[in-house]
Scaffold this active site. Sequence first.
Site: not given
Length: 495
Positions: A261, A321
């Site tokens: 990430d 997200d």
Amino acid sequence: MKLFLVFFCAAACFAADLTGNWASGNAGADGVARKVYFELKQDGARIIGHIRSTQFYYTIKESTGDASGFTLTAGMMDGKSERTVRYEGKLEGEELHLGTRRNATAPLSQLVARRVPDGEGAYPARIPPPALHKVPANGLAKAPPMGWNSWNKFAGRVDDKSVRDMADAIVSSGMRDAGYVYVNIDDTWEGERDAKGNITSNKKFPDMRALADYVHGKGLKLGIYSSPGPNTCAGYEGSYGHEEQDAKIWAAWGIDYLKYDWCGARNLYTDDEMQAVYQKMGDALRVAGRPILYSLCQYGRADVWKWGPEVGGNAWRTTGDIKDTWDSMTNIGFKQNELAQWAAPGHWNDPDMLEIGNGGMNDDEYRTHMSLWSMLAAPLLAGNDLRSASPGILAILTNRDVIAIDQDKDGKQGHRAWKSGDQEIWVRELLGDDRAVAIFNRGAEKSEVKVKWGELEMRAPAKAMNLWSHQDEKLQGAELTASVPAHGVVLLRVH
Ligand code: GLA
């Protein structure tokens, strides 16, 4: 008297100087202190310096006031946009009392910082990214990966027990046998590095090797999470400068999947350098001594689909997200049309993990979620608490006919073939002569949708199986009328 005043002022002014290194934050229950650092210098009437908080490293751009009451506005470049943060505070004795808000309406979050030695928490120097080359494919993810990930439901509460529980539940619920084999720990497992720079797990995960053995013993695989930056999104230790070392440790633990990430890497690298930065871990995984599926998470920036395979990536996030809401899920899912050409066996577009069963949508909406992700050949990573999943939710997650669309061996991502108002029809070519046809109703009212095969550039099929009702549809030559619930879907496999 005059002398006394001068003396008093000198003492007060000296004591009130903010210059120094300040840190706030104590170790949490997991044993990790994710400190916020304020490296300040009082320069005349200005306060300058840096603020390091979780994944972010800001430069102070503006200030007002002094130790008796001040504000700091700090900024950093994040890709092409500037991100700012504003603190207000004052010195009280030895303590710096500070407040900040995420945005104008958010509650004030307050912290207390104390002096720490200069250099503590200093931001690491930039390591130049490597020259580009092609990382050979690892042969994994011939079909989109399937499993479970901790983030959507547990976020920072994931621990050894919940992961073991989830492994048990994947087996007992029938999910493993339906194809869900990866059990993935997301952010917040990380501990400190030891004296040799070896990454450790924090108190929530006392023994990663034992956990991997447990998960493997159930016929499942274990996934982990890290960042190419010094910090992960939640502010834990990232893999920056330790890529090979970390990959080897994960391999020794028995890790089978890495979600990598971007997070803290944003402070050191531009989006144009992402490929090189991701390549570094791709190379490290190659020599780690164990096949590890490589999942890139950088929110779909820098046209990742164009270079994801070059860095050894098996999947790449295409969006920010997901949230457990109809708007979030559909805004993401229905925007994936243009990316269809980039998906193929071995490397997939990833519109983020599933929210099915987390409670923010109804069953029709979750069936839309599952159907759309399967049309998109997306990774199917459940994100709910499997211990308490209802039979209805498990039925959605384990519908084998729908999973077969997702996992189709041809690996061709579906596309939007027709749209009128809130109604959309998506088509996915499957191995052989089959097609998946998904008739979506994004409207809030039930709707009858006429499917005209010609408009979908298809011949009238000989057979159409409804994958949610498990019944064959009555075919009427050139057309079919589908009755689609509000926010729902009719998903067909036609021949
Ligand atoms: C980012 C990712 C999420 C999750 C969190 C963890 O926001 O996109 O999927 O991994 O970080 O901190």
